[in-house]
Design a protein around this motif. Structure first.
Motif, PDB file in Angstrom:
ATOM      1  N   ILE A   1       0.856  -1.177   0.000  1.00  0.00           N
ATOM      2  CA  ILE A   1       0.000   0.000   0.000  1.00  0.00           C
ATOM      3  C   ILE A   1       0.894   1.228   0.000  1.00  0.00           C
ATOM      4  O   ILE A   1       1.975   1.216   0.606  1.00  0.00           O
ATOM      5  CB  ILE A   1      -0.952  -0.005   1.226  1.00  0.00           C
ATOM      6  N   GLY A   2       0.459   2.273  -0.698  1.00  0.00           N
ATOM      7  CA  GLY A   2       1.283   3.463  -0.713  1.00  0.00           C
ATOM      8  C   GLY A   2       0.685   4.589  -1.537  1.00  0.00           C
ATOM      9  O   GLY A   2      -0.227   4.376  -2.343  1.00  0.00           O
ATOM     10  N   PRO A   3       1.210   5.798  -1.370  1.00  0.00           N
ATOM     11  CA  PRO A   3       0.739   6.957  -2.122  1.00  0.00           C
ATOM     12  C   PRO A   3       1.570   7.184  -3.384  1.00  0.00           C
ATOM     13  O   PRO A   3       2.673   6.639  -3.540  1.00  0.00           O
ATOM     14  CB  PRO A   3       0.948   8.093  -1.129  1.00  0.00           C
ATOM     15  N   TYR A   4       1.050   7.994  -4.265  1.00  0.00           N
ATOM     16  CA  TYR A   4       1.816   8.448  -5.428  1.00  0.00           C
ATOM     17  C   TYR A   4       1.331   9.830  -5.827  1.00  0.00           C
ATOM     18  O   TYR A   4       0.219  10.263  -5.473  1.00  0.00           O
ATOM     19  CB  TYR A   4       1.699   7.478  -6.601  1.00  0.00           C
ATOM     20  N   ALA A   5       2.181  10.546  -6.556  1.00  0.00           N
ATOM     21  CA  ALA A   5       1.843  11.902  -6.984  1.00  0.00           C
ATOM     22  C   ALA A   5       2.602  12.219  -8.265  1.00  0.00           C
ATOM     23  O   ALA A   5       3.673  11.659  -8.538  1.00  0.00           O
ATOM     24  CB  ALA A   5       2.186  12.921  -5.898  1.00  0.00           C
ATOM     25  N   SER A   6       2.037  13.127  -9.048  1.00  0.00           N
ATOM     26  CA  SER A   6       2.676  13.570 -10.282  1.00  0.00           C
ATOM     27  C   SER A   6       2.271  15.014 -10.550  1.00  0.00           C
ATOM     28  O   SER A   6       1.133  15.406 -10.284  1.00  0.00           O
ATOM     29  CB  SER A   6       2.255  12.680 -11.459  1.00  0.00           C
ATOM     30  N   PHE A   7       3.219  15.776 -11.079  1.00  0.00           N
ATOM     31  CA  PHE A   7       2.916  17.155 -11.473  1.00  0.00           C
ATOM     32  C   PHE A   7       3.597  17.448 -12.797  1.00  0.00           C
ATOM     33  O   PHE A   7       4.744  17.047 -13.031  1.00  0.00           O
ATOM     34  CB  PHE A   7       3.392  18.156 -10.420  1.00  0.00           C
ATOM     35  N   ASN A   8       2.873  18.139 -13.679  1.00  0.00           N
ATOM     36  CA  ASN A   8       3.463  18.593 -14.941  1.00  0.00           C
ATOM     37  C   ASN A   8       2.890  19.952 -15.307  1.00  0.00           C
ATOM     38  O   ASN A   8       1.760  20.293 -14.938  1.00  0.00           O
ATOM     39  CB  ASN A   8       3.205  17.570 -16.044  1.00  0.00           C
ATOM     40  N   ASN A   9       3.703  20.708 -16.025  1.00  0.00           N
ATOM     41  CA  ASN A   9       3.278  22.026 -16.502  1.00  0.00           C
ATOM     42  C   ASN A   9       3.169  22.080 -18.020  1.00  0.00           C
ATOM     43  O   ASN A   9       3.139  23.166 -18.616  1.00  0.00           O
ATOM     44  CB  ASN A   9       4.233  23.114 -16.010  1.00  0.00           C
ATOM     45  N   GLY A  10       3.115  20.894 -18.641  1.00  0.00           N
ATOM     46  CA  GLY A  10       3.041  20.829 -20.093  1.00  0.00           C
ATOM     47  C   GLY A  10       4.393  20.681 -20.764  1.00  0.00           C
ATOM     48  O   GLY A  10       4.465  20.232 -21.918  1.00  0.00           O
TER      49      GLY A  10
END
Length: 404
Positions: free
Chosen positions: A200-209
């Protein structure tokens, strides 16, 4: 007459003692000179330093003494070592790697869906909740090395993930998965390891294009069932041991998002940390049963790679074929800990096995094609492979995703 009876009785007792001594197994020792590997030498040195052997232990050593040559005796010493268990934490890391790869493939899919979405599809808010369900099968082969067995494994996995886009470009989610692995080792008696992991665990992602950053983390609980059999001419023993362990995994990846019409290129660099513990255990068996202290593997790998994909539409369907290649290198000089063990049935000293580590470099490939209907429901069929000089891992996955 009483004097004659006294001497006769003691003469019979002396004869019985001499006869008993003649029937005891003669121990050939020393055993260490027969060793062909450091692990075998550790077992031999421990046996040579032990006090007089009696009972089942002496009978087992007598069968080693009776073997025809030094090669057969060295093989027997190797079977008495815990070498069959040296890959246990690596099997947990194999499961961690597969789970991390599935999530990062999903994040790449999510970025493509967001870029290709028509203006009518919201970029943030409750309606951008996504759910994903992935099922997969894997086969792996680890080549045998000094004090490390050859291993072949088959596994089945199931993973669920849910995420949300609270603001444009940001994905935050959590995942839960299970993985079952069945591994067989290289001895003629075919030792077997059954492993069940849950994570079990979290994840994250960010992009600006133009650029993106992904981060994943997970806690893994592992339950092993160990079956080991040793044997040579005149001796055979079967051992069983239930074992548990846990582990932690964290990965980070950053890359650029380059676009030319329907084609996208994402060069990236990543860092992957893995930690897998195996708790101490005692085998249930005969004179060859071992008591093994806790041991672990810690891995820190750097990665460089690129992902190439394309998008084409046909009515309400959007097709996205993609391929990815990367190179990974182990950055820790000694990722695997030593294994300490002793015979469980006798009060003998501890001996140490330091298994040969896996090759530091490996190439990874991912290939897949996804089909999205109405920008809501996605089906993806994928392949993932890991290729090192001493290991090959192949996986096939089927993923179903849904936007709500």
């Amino acid at each position: 007459m009483p004097t004659s009876s006294f001497f006769l009785r003691h003469l019979v007792q002396l004869g019985a003692l001499l006869l008993a001594g003649a029937t005891q197994p003669a121990l050939a020792g020393p055993y260490a000179p027969y060793a062909a590997t450091p692990g075998e030498a550790a077992v031999g040195a421990m046996l040579d330093a032990a006090p007089t052997h009696i009972g089942e232990g002496a009978a087992m050593l007598a069968t080693i003494d009776a073997l025809p040559d030094a090669t057969a005796r060295a093989d027997a010493l190797g079977q008495l070592s815990p070498r069959s268990y040296s890959l246990l934490p690596r099997l947990t890391i194999q499961s961690q790697d597969a789970a991390d790869r599935e999530i990062r493939n999903w994040l790449a899919q999510r970025r493509s869906m967001a870029i290709d979405a028509p203006a009518s599809v919201p970029a943030s808010g409750d309606r951008t909740i996504h759910m994903m369900l992935t099922g997969g099968v894997k086969q792996a082969r680890y080549g045998g090395r000094i004090d490390r067995p050859e291993a072949k494994s088959d596994s089945r996995s199931l993973r669920f993930a849910i995420d949300v886009t609270p603001v444009r470009g940001l994905i935050v989610g959590a995942t839960l998965g299970i993985d079952g692995i069945d591994a067989r080792l290289d001895r003629a008696q075919r030792p077997r390891v059954t492993l069940f992991t849950s994570s079990i665990g979290p994840y994250a992602s960010f992009n600006n294009g133009r650029f993106y950053v992904d981060a994943t983390a997970a806690y893994t609980l592992s339950e092993y069932k160990l079956r080991r059999q040793v044997g040579w001419v005149g001796f055979s023993d079967r051992m069983v041991a239930p074992v548990d362990g846990d582990g932690w995994a964290a990965s980070g990846e950053a890359g650029a998002m380059l676009r030319a019409g329907p084609v996208r290129l994402q060069p990236f660099a990543g860092l992957h940390y893995r930690h897998a513990d195996v708790s101490g255990f005692t085998e249930n068996g005969g004179s060859a049963a071992l008591q093994v202290a806790p041991f672990r593997t810690q891995s820190l790998r750097g990665a460089l790679g690129a992902r190439l994909s394309a998008t084409t539409s046909a009515g309400r369907w959007t097709l996205r074929p993609a391929i990815e290649a990367q190179w990974q290198r182990e950055l820790r000089s000694r990722p695997d800990s030593r294994i300490e063990a002793r015979f469980a049935t006798r009060d003998l000293s501890i001996f140490t096995l330091r298994p040969t580590r896996l090759a530091r470099d490996a190439g990874l490939v991912n290939a897949g094609v996804s089909a999205t209907w109405n920008n809501r429901t996605t089906l993806r069929l994928g392949y993932a492979g890991e290729y090192g000089s001493d290991r090959h891992v192949h996986a096939a996955t089927l993923t179903v995703g849904r936007r709500f």
